[in-house]
Design an enzyme around this catalytic site. Sequence first.
Site, PDB file in Angstrom:
ATOM      1  CB  THR A   1     -48.813 -10.924   7.553  1.00 33.64           C
ATOM      2  OG1 THR A   1     -48.359 -11.394   6.297  1.00 33.64           O
ATOM      3  CG2 THR A   1     -50.303 -10.617   7.491  1.00 33.64           C
TER       4      THR A   1
ATOM      5  CB  CYS B   1     -37.590 -10.170  32.525  1.00 34.86           C
ATOM      6  SG  CYS B   1     -38.979  -9.611  31.591  1.00 34.86           S
TER       7      CYS B   1
ATOM      8  CB  SER C   1     -45.229  -3.412  25.339  1.00 35.44           C
ATOM      9  OG  SER C   1     -45.674  -4.742  25.312  1.00 35.44           O
TER      10      SER C   1
ATOM     11  N   GLY D   1     -42.675  -5.031  23.337  1.00 33.23           N
ATOM     12  CA  GLY D   1     -41.713  -4.020  23.762  1.00 33.23           C
ATOM     13  C   GLY D   1     -40.280  -4.450  23.464  1.00 33.23           C
TER      14      GLY D   1
ATOM     15  CG  HIS E   1     -48.051  -7.582  27.440  1.00 29.89           C
ATOM     16  ND1 HIS E   1     -47.662  -8.069  28.665  1.00 29.89           N
ATOM     17  CD2 HIS E   1     -46.918  -7.312  26.763  1.00 29.89           C
ATOM     18  CE1 HIS E   1     -46.328  -8.096  28.708  1.00 29.89           C
ATOM     19  NE2 HIS E   1     -45.856  -7.642  27.568  1.00 29.89           N
TER      20      HIS E   1
ATOM     21  CD  GLN F   1     -43.733  -1.538  33.223  1.00 34.89           C
ATOM     22  OE1 GLN F   1     -44.840  -1.201  33.659  1.00 34.89           O
ATOM     23  NE2 GLN F   1     -43.430  -2.802  33.002  1.00 34.89           N
TER      24      GLN F   1
ATOM     25  CG  ASN G   1     -38.855  -2.764  34.640  1.00 35.66           C
ATOM     26  OD1 ASN G   1     -37.943  -1.979  34.413  1.00 35.66           O
ATOM     27  ND2 ASN G   1     -38.644  -4.047  34.810  1.00 35.66           N
TER      28      ASN G   1
END
Length: 379
Positions: A233, A320, A195, A71, A197, A177, A151
């Site tokens: 890649t 975070c 994102s 994200g 995860h 979120q 979040n």
Amino acid sequence: MRVYLDNSATTEVYPEAAEAAVRLMRECYGNPSSLHGAGLDAERELKSARKTVASLAFGCRDNEVYFTSCGTEGDNTAIFGAWQSHRREGNEIVTTAVEHPAVLEAMRRLEEEGAKVTYVGVDKECRVDPEEVAAAVTDKTILISVMTVNNETGTVMPIRKIADRKGKAILHTDAVQALGKTDLSGLGADLITVSGHKIHAPKGVGAIYVKKGTKLRPYLYGGGQESGFRSGTENTPGIAAFAAAVRKGYEEKDAQHARMRAARERLLAGILDQIPDVKVNSPADGSPSVLNVSFLGTRGEVILHRLEQENIYVSTGSACSAGKKGGSHVLKAMGLTPEEVTGAIRFSFGAFNTPEEMDYVIDKLAEAVGSFRRLGSFR
Ligand code: PLP
């Protein structure tokens, strides 16, 4: 019993997503850019994953989706890309005071380069007023960036209303979120970041939706992968797992939402019934995935560690901001007192939580809060 209630930080990977990643690593490990059969097989997987994410996550065309590593990369790509492509048309940006650091820190960086950033405030439910956003937009505004779901509180922002009055500015929304919790297809945004995860896919994969026709400088240069927009890649195992998680989340959406909502309601009812002196910081109409509550006269961090001893995992804010001094910038922007900020706990729900787990959490939480208040040393 083990109860994981930190799903806004990250989630347990679905078996289907893990299997997809292993299959790609073991059986289909070619480089999608290679010209031989192994490369073509990997390219087919990539194409199929892009189709899934485009149709189920964004409701857009396949060529409007680019895979990223997370994200944060998506947010940085949107913000720096918009700035570099459009700075000659104006130097103003509008955002909110409650964005994730992946947005706020990018804004600070642009301020050093001459951007004039307006940080619109929020109300006591963490909601931004679309009128205030519109009032901050001028003919020099090149970018508006407002998150879809906060979040820390689960507050759903009025992105559609902001889109209706964005003028010629590019509208970016951080939907990290929101994916799997609210519908992203009708938001009216030009750029949307998500994102993997946070939706039961592994870490290290995400995506950005770039509406066709939006001018955006790439962030990474190199071999020209992702149609030249994001070199490097491709993380094919992660991307296949992400697509598997998007599909599963989509197929089970109604059941998952009902379960999350039931768990959230049961936990909230138990807290209100058994624990005095609390303040609920999440709005009633917020995302079913988040419940933020302040336990007055306690320290959230200490309660967190007490719960950990009972195999219950929660958070004091976003993962975070948790380590940072001074408490949550989100709760402060909502006007909470220092005591309310210090006593805040975020419970965040995912596909694997059940309402039954909540009875155990309520019990242990009531014990933890009660014992800290009796000690009286945390006021
Ligand atoms: N934006 C929001 C709203 C988030 O909650 C997070 C992660 O917590 C991010 C961005 C960053 O996502 P990632 O961890 O994939 O870089």
